[in-house]
Design a protein around this motif. Structure first.
Motif, PDB file in Angstrom:
ATOM      1  N   SER A  33       0.945  -1.113   0.043  1.00  0.00           N
ATOM      2  CA  SER A  33      -0.170  -0.071  -0.123  1.00  0.00           C
ATOM      3  C   SER A  33       1.099   1.408   0.004  1.00  0.00           C
ATOM      4  N   ALA A  60      -7.244   7.746  -3.166  1.00  0.00           N
ATOM      5  CA  ALA A  60      -8.651   7.632  -2.287  1.00  0.00           C
ATOM      6  C   ALA A  60      -8.804   6.021  -1.883  1.00  0.00           C
ATOM      7  N   ASP A  61      -8.515   5.214  -2.835  1.00  0.00           N
ATOM      8  CA  ASP A  61      -8.517   3.655  -2.562  1.00  0.00           C
ATOM      9  C   ASP A  61      -7.570   3.122  -1.756  1.00  0.00           C
ATOM     10  N   ASP A  63      -6.718   4.980   0.774  1.00  0.00           N
ATOM     11  CA  ASP A  63      -6.854   5.291   2.344  1.00  0.00           C
ATOM     12  C   ASP A  63      -7.884   4.470   2.852  1.00  0.00           C
ATOM     13  N   VAL A  64      -9.034   3.843   2.040  1.00  0.00           N
ATOM     14  CA  VAL A  64      -9.830   3.023   2.377  1.00  0.00           C
ATOM     15  C   VAL A  64      -9.188   1.640   2.893  1.00  0.00           C
ATOM     16  N   SER A  66      -6.066   1.399   3.850  1.00  0.00           N
ATOM     17  CA  SER A  66      -5.393   1.979   5.213  1.00  0.00           C
ATOM     18  C   SER A  66      -6.285   1.542   6.313  1.00  0.00           C
ATOM     19  N   LYS A  67      -7.543   2.016   6.183  1.00  0.00           N
ATOM     20  CA  LYS A  67      -8.601   1.893   7.431  1.00  0.00           C
ATOM     21  C   LYS A  67      -8.717   0.138   7.517  1.00  0.00           C
ATOM     22  N   SER A  68      -8.691  -0.539   6.608  1.00  0.00           N
ATOM     23  CA  SER A  68      -8.982  -2.133   6.770  1.00  0.00           C
ATOM     24  C   SER A  68      -7.798  -2.685   7.256  1.00  0.00           C
TER      25      SER A  68
END
Length: 109
Positions: A33, A60-61, A63-64, A66-68
């Protein structure tokens, strides 16, 4: 009628092995990532507007993702209560790029 089979207890060493495999896989995904983030930033510096948009979408993808990955790191850390050996070996979560400072904006055509 047969009695239900008793659940087999997994030895702690196997739980530690599983946790280490999960941590390695998660660390690798985190590193990938980071590389994708770096590539996206480079695309954002491209003179080609299409490549700039692609870079922005990918950021943006990531970032999503990263949260997962943050959630995944928390779950791996939760395995420590089942494995004292894992509790003594803190899991080091690599940091992802969470903020990018842009000093020069590309020209809008």
């Amino acid at each position: 009628m047969d009695a239900p089979a008793k659940p087999v207890a997994i030895p702690q060493s196997e739980i530690a092995l599983l946790a280490n495999i999960l941590a390695l896989a998660t660390r690798n995904m985190t590193n990938l990532s980071t590389l994708i983030t770096q590539l996206s930033v480079e695309l954002g510096h491209s003179p080609d507007p299409h490549l700039q948009r692609v870079g922005q979408r990918v950021l943006a993808d990531v970032d999503v993702l990263s949260k997962s990955l943050d959630t995944q790191w928390e779950l791996i850390g939760a395995l420590a209560r089942y494995c004292p050996l894992l509790a003594r070996t803190p899991l080091v979560k690599p940091t992802l790029v969470t903020e990018i400072h842009i000093t020069v904006l590309p020209d809008r055509a």
